[in-house]
Scaffold this motif. Structure first.
Motif, mmCIF file in Angstrom:
data_model
loop_
_atom_site.group_PDB
_atom_site.id
_atom_site.type_symbol
_atom_site.label_atom_id
_atom_site.label_comp_id
_atom_site.label_asym_id
_atom_site.label_seq_id
_atom_site.Cartn_x
_atom_site.Cartn_y
_atom_site.Cartn_z
ATOM 1 N N ALA A 1 29.925 -3.709 145.535
ATOM 2 C CA ALA A 1 28.690 -3.010 145.249
ATOM 3 C C ALA A 1 28.137 -2.411 146.545
ATOM 4 O O ALA A 1 27.328 -1.231 146.786
ATOM 5 C CB ALA A 1 27.583 -4.104 144.795
ATOM 6 N N THR A 2 28.461 -2.880 147.635
ATOM 7 C CA THR A 2 28.063 -2.394 148.893
ATOM 8 C C THR A 2 28.669 -0.949 149.238
ATOM 9 O O THR A 2 28.189 -0.084 149.714
ATOM 10 C CB THR A 2 28.150 -3.324 150.232
ATOM 11 O OG1 THR A 2 27.512 -4.394 150.105
ATOM 12 C CG2 THR A 2 27.653 -2.705 151.476
ATOM 13 N N THR B 1 28.170 -14.407 142.651
ATOM 14 C CA THR B 1 28.314 -13.127 143.513
ATOM 15 C C THR B 1 28.677 -13.648 144.709
ATOM 16 O O THR B 1 28.127 -14.430 145.422
ATOM 17 C CB THR B 1 26.864 -12.715 143.388
ATOM 18 O OG1 THR B 1 26.500 -12.373 142.141
ATOM 19 C CG2 THR B 1 26.813 -11.462 144.297
ATOM 20 N N THR B 2 29.510 -12.873 145.130
ATOM 21 C CA THR B 2 30.145 -13.183 146.737
ATOM 22 C C THR B 2 29.112 -12.790 147.645
ATOM 23 O O THR B 2 28.369 -11.711 147.230
ATOM 24 C CB THR B 2 31.430 -12.569 146.754
ATOM 25 O OG1 THR B 2 31.419 -11.195 146.696
ATOM 26 C CG2 THR B 2 32.760 -13.057 146.013
ATOM 27 N N THR B 3 29.043 -13.419 148.704
ATOM 28 C CA THR B 3 28.270 -13.025 149.595
ATOM 29 C C THR B 3 28.661 -12.068 150.575
ATOM 30 O O THR B 3 29.926 -12.021 150.864
ATOM 31 C CB THR B 3 27.704 -14.103 150.758
ATOM 32 O OG1 THR B 3 28.863 -15.026 150.711
ATOM 33 C CG2 THR B 3 26.702 -15.233 149.728
ATOM 34 N N PRO B 4 28.043 -10.954 150.948
ATOM 35 C CA PRO B 4 28.532 -9.793 151.581
ATOM 36 C C PRO B 4 28.686 -10.461 153.257
ATOM 37 O O PRO B 4 28.012 -11.315 153.617
ATOM 38 C CB PRO B 4 27.561 -8.805 151.775
ATOM 39 C CG PRO B 4 26.307 -9.811 151.460
ATOM 40 C CD PRO B 4 26.467 -10.827 150.406
ATOM 41 N N ALA C 1 29.832 -8.463 145.931
ATOM 42 C CA ALA C 1 28.791 -7.802 146.857
ATOM 43 C C ALA C 1 29.219 -6.934 147.683
ATOM 44 O O ALA C 1 28.698 -5.902 147.884
ATOM 45 C CB ALA C 1 28.059 -8.909 147.632
ATOM 46 N N ARG D 1 30.964 -10.983 140.523
ATOM 47 C CA ARG D 1 30.678 -9.816 141.067
ATOM 48 C C ARG D 1 30.876 -9.680 142.563
ATOM 49 O O ARG D 1 30.292 -10.567 143.165
ATOM 50 C CB ARG D 1 29.355 -9.353 140.749
ATOM 51 C CG ARG D 1 28.846 -8.927 139.220
ATOM 52 C CD ARG D 1 27.588 -8.563 139.094
ATOM 53 N NE ARG D 1 26.986 -8.460 137.909
ATOM 54 C CZ ARG D 1 27.400 -7.548 136.682
ATOM 55 N NH1 ARG D 1 28.066 -6.414 136.926
ATOM 56 N NH2 ARG D 1 26.900 -7.370 135.572
#
Lengths: 355, 389
Positions: free
Chosen positions: B158-159, B3-6, B155, B153
């Motif tokens: 998703a944000t 999961t990439t960090t936002p 982030a 995925r």
């Protein structure tokens, strides 16, 4: 002489095992009165089931389960910087087993200030609107944890406390999952409640990279139909004629019959009506009707004899209740047991007998 | 799965204003960006001539910081419009304040008579690498891409979704409701390494599966020649083969005039925005495609192939020629555009995915198209009208 919860052991244990087998990652919920069984017994049963984590409602309940179950102890009520949660000594063996629920941004920081090695789950608010972080707050929590290196070993997942089934939850959980992914957390565990088996399967398929851990209380402990039965003992019988005076308040009998004294009273929770979940018009009318009976004379009791629910002759007492049996009904003998219909979560039994 | 960090939200910018901009201002902004969808270029508005169009810009003070092509689709009999921003707007989605971008847009479009707004943010939510997709196709239990754990995925993606939900936008689902818009699932071949280094032809070729490599070699040996052109002869040759393909594969072809308009409009903007690729074998046209480039993004847009001489592998040859052209132009991504989500081996669409998977790229899920009903009553009426058409 007592109010007894009778459990058909083989049926109950079969149910517990098949429920656990059907719900991988199951987290048994033990809280309040232990669904009638008591917290201690359920903690031992959880050990027997072989789960790695159990959930209690509040920090005060940890003491009762901690030495009967060895695994992790999830506390469902959110951690606050006051109260019993602060009594856990940071770093103590018990504290290391506890997983707190955190539902406010300021509490993330307060908890870590109080106990830098605390384990916790972040709760996201659901349509229930009880506790939890909003989508934005969850993202901020993610940024806050990222600034501390992610705390992967301490962050145990995200908790979703869904309302009881009102249609499908899948749409709501998908929206909430987007919020979880957006937060960029170092966890892939989602603790959920009140999802049907089909909903859990759908979500597991849609998010194969996440682990959904179902929390279950009622469905697990009380889900076996016919495995549990509550009985009271007949302690005395007194024949009365119309007009005879009886009871604390000197009531008079409206007609001939029998006053029956049975075990079970206010000390057990009998006579204190917990609202039933049923909100239909019919159910509400029935509640009104029962109140009406009170005004006229006798109120329906939860005790039934030969399958017929009997009336209270007067309001229940501490540990016994007086019932009225009209003339012509079969009168049970002193020492006989009668059935009682109670809410398990609102009753404290004198004894639980598991066969 | 990663999961990439936002990215940390940048809150430094002040409030934004949205107003109409000229086509020149719009084009200058698109040119200043590394990537923008070709559906968001001012030229695309000319292609969709049957719709009213407007270029709008976001201003932070005097500085133009975002832009969009808005297509207005009229409701029958009423002077109200659905404002459609295909694969747009072109704004900074990563700054964490989507509301700050969308609110002034809503106000502006409302003033233009919009009863509803539809956007398609070009933001990725998940990626699946070719190996994962291939396994999914082979596994009879897996029927949809979403059943496979994504290789990544996002982030950030998703944000964006999370904020759209908070702001009351509605996800346009693929089935039912309005006619399906731009596909949420696409297939792309990254032309740079994760570190941002350009990949070589040899590296890209190595990423393709054996069948692709063999077919590319086979076409070369057979003497297939790929040429590029933008002239009328190429247009007519492409269109004839495209009509032939449509008959064979049972879809309705677009008229020649559509492609002429598209070529003229796009190429008026940039010289190599639109190119025909033609693969010939001994004088016969065996495959023809349209390639489109905006900045560092290179698309394979339309394709056609002959029924005869399939063994000379004209389709693979023409794809490889486009990939090489994209690499030569220093692009970041070669985009094979839409795929359906299905991985069901029995579904007729799976062949398309298998073809695209052979390129060794990745399946990419975008946030999809979202609607904001501005006037709920008209929006609902329109929804009903579209669903009954």
């Amino acid at each position: 002489m007592s109010l007894v919860l009778n459990v058909d052991g083989p049926v109950w244990r079969d149910h517990l095992q098949s429920f656990a087998a059907a719900h991988p990652g199951l987290v048994p919920v033990l809280k309040g009165n232990g669904y009638g069984f008591g917290l201690g017994r359920l903690a031992r049963k959880s050990t027997w089931l072989g789960v790695d984590t159990i959930a209690v409602g509040i920090h005060e309940e940890l003491g009762e389960v901690a030495n009967r179950f060895d695994g992790s102890l999830l506390v469902l009520t959110p951690w606050r910087p006051f109260g019993a949660a602060l009594e856990l000594a940071p770093g103590s063996p018990l504290t290391r087993r506890v997983i707190h629920t955190v539902s406010r941004l300021e509490d993330v920081e307060a908890l870590l200030a109080h106990d830098p090695s605390a384990r916790f789950v972040l709760e996201r608010t659901t349509s229930m609107l009880r506790h939890g972080l909003s989508a934005r707050e969850l993202r901020e929590a993610g940024a806050l944890l990222e600034a501390r290196g992610g705390l992967a070993s301490q962050l145990q997942g995200v908790a979703l406390h869904l309302p009881l089934a009102q249609g499908s939850h899948v749409g709501e959980v998908r929206r909430l999952m987007t919020d979880v992914i957006a937060a960029g957390l170092h966890t892939t565990t989602i603790w959920v409640s009140h999802l049907s088996d089909a909903e859990l399967a759908t979500l597991a398929a849609a998010y194969p990279d996440y682990t959904f851990r179902p929390r279950a209380g009622t469905g697990l402990w009380l889900g076996a139909r016919g495995a549990t039965r509550v009985t009271a003992t007949v302690l005395d019988t007194h024949p009365v004629e119309r007009g005879d005076v009886f009871g604390y308040r000197g009531r008079s009998a409206p007609k001939a019959g029998t006053i029956l004294v049975v075990s079970g009273g206010t000390a057990h929770g009998i006579g204190l009506e917990a609202p039933a979940g049923d909100l239909s018009l019919k159910a509400r009318a029935a509640t009104l009707a029962r109140g009406g009976l009170d005004a006229v004379g006798f109120v329906r009791s939860p005790f039934s004899i030969d399958g017929k629910q009997r009336l209270f002759a007067e309001p229940p007492h501490m540990q016994a209740s007086m019932l009225f049996l009209p003339a012509g009904s079969r009168v049970p003998a002193v020492g006989d047991v009668v059935d009682v219909r109670v809410r398990y979560t609102a009753t404290s039994f004198d004894r639980t007998e598991v066969s | 799965m990663t999961t990439t960090t936002p990215s940390a939200p940048v809150t430094a910018r002040g409030p934004l204003a949205v107003r109409t901009i000229t086509g020149e201002e719009h084009l200058a902004f698109v040119r200043s960006r590394r990537s923008a969808s070709f559906l968001q270029t001012p030229a695309w508005g000319a292609v969709k001539a049957e719709w009213r169009r407007e270029s709008v810009g976001w201003f932070a003070g005097a500085e133009l910081v975002g832009a969009a092509l808005v297509l207005y689709r009229q409701v029958p009999k009423v002077k109200r419009y659905l404002a459609y921003l295909p694969e747009g707007p072109v704004i900074d989605y990563a700054d964490g304040d989507l509301e700050g971008w969308l609110r002034p847009l809503t106000t502006h479009l409302k003033g233009q008579g919009a009863f509803g707004i539809r956007i398609g943010p070009p933001v990725v939510v998940a990626r699946w690498d070719a190996a994962t997709v291939k396994e999914g196709v082979a596994d009879p239990e897996v029927r949809r891409l979403g059943q496979l754990p994504p290789t990544e995925r996002s982030a950030a993606g998703a944000t964006v979704v999370s904020q759209l939900q908070e702001l009351g936008w509605r996800k346009l689902e693929a089935e039912g409701g309005f006619a399906a818009g731009q596909p949420a699932f696409n297939f792309q071949v990254p032309l740079r390494t994760p570190e941002g280094e350009p990949r070589t032809e040899a590296e890209v070729l190595k990423g393709m599966n054996q069948l692709w490599r063999r077919n590319i070699k086979k076409a070369d040996k057979a003497g297939v020649e790929v040429t590029t052109s933008v002239d009328d002869a190429a247009l007519e040759a492409f269109h004839a083969l495209y009509v032939h393909t449509a008959e064979r594969d049972h879809f309705t072809p677009r008229p020649l005039a559509y492609f002429r308009t598209m070529r003229d409009a796009l190429n008026a903007e940039e010289p190599d925005r639109f190119t025909f690729f033609l693969a010939h074998h001994e004088g016969d046209l065996v495959a023809a495609t349209i390639a489109i480039r905006v900045g560092a993004h290179y698309w394979y847009s339309y394709g056609a192939s002959s029924t005869a001489k399939r063994d000379v592998r004209g389709s693979n040859a023409v794809q490889w020629a486009m990939v090489r052209a994209a690499l030569a132009a220093g692009c970041d991504v070669y985009d094979l555009r839409g795929i359906t989500e299905t991985l069901d081996a029995d579904d007729s669409h799976v062949g398309l995915i298998q073809f695209k998977v052979g390129t060794g790229g990745e399946a990419v899920e975008h946030v999809g198209e979202w609607d904001l009903p501005v006037n709920r009553l008209l929006y609902k009426a329109f929804d009903l009208y579209m669903s009954r058409r």
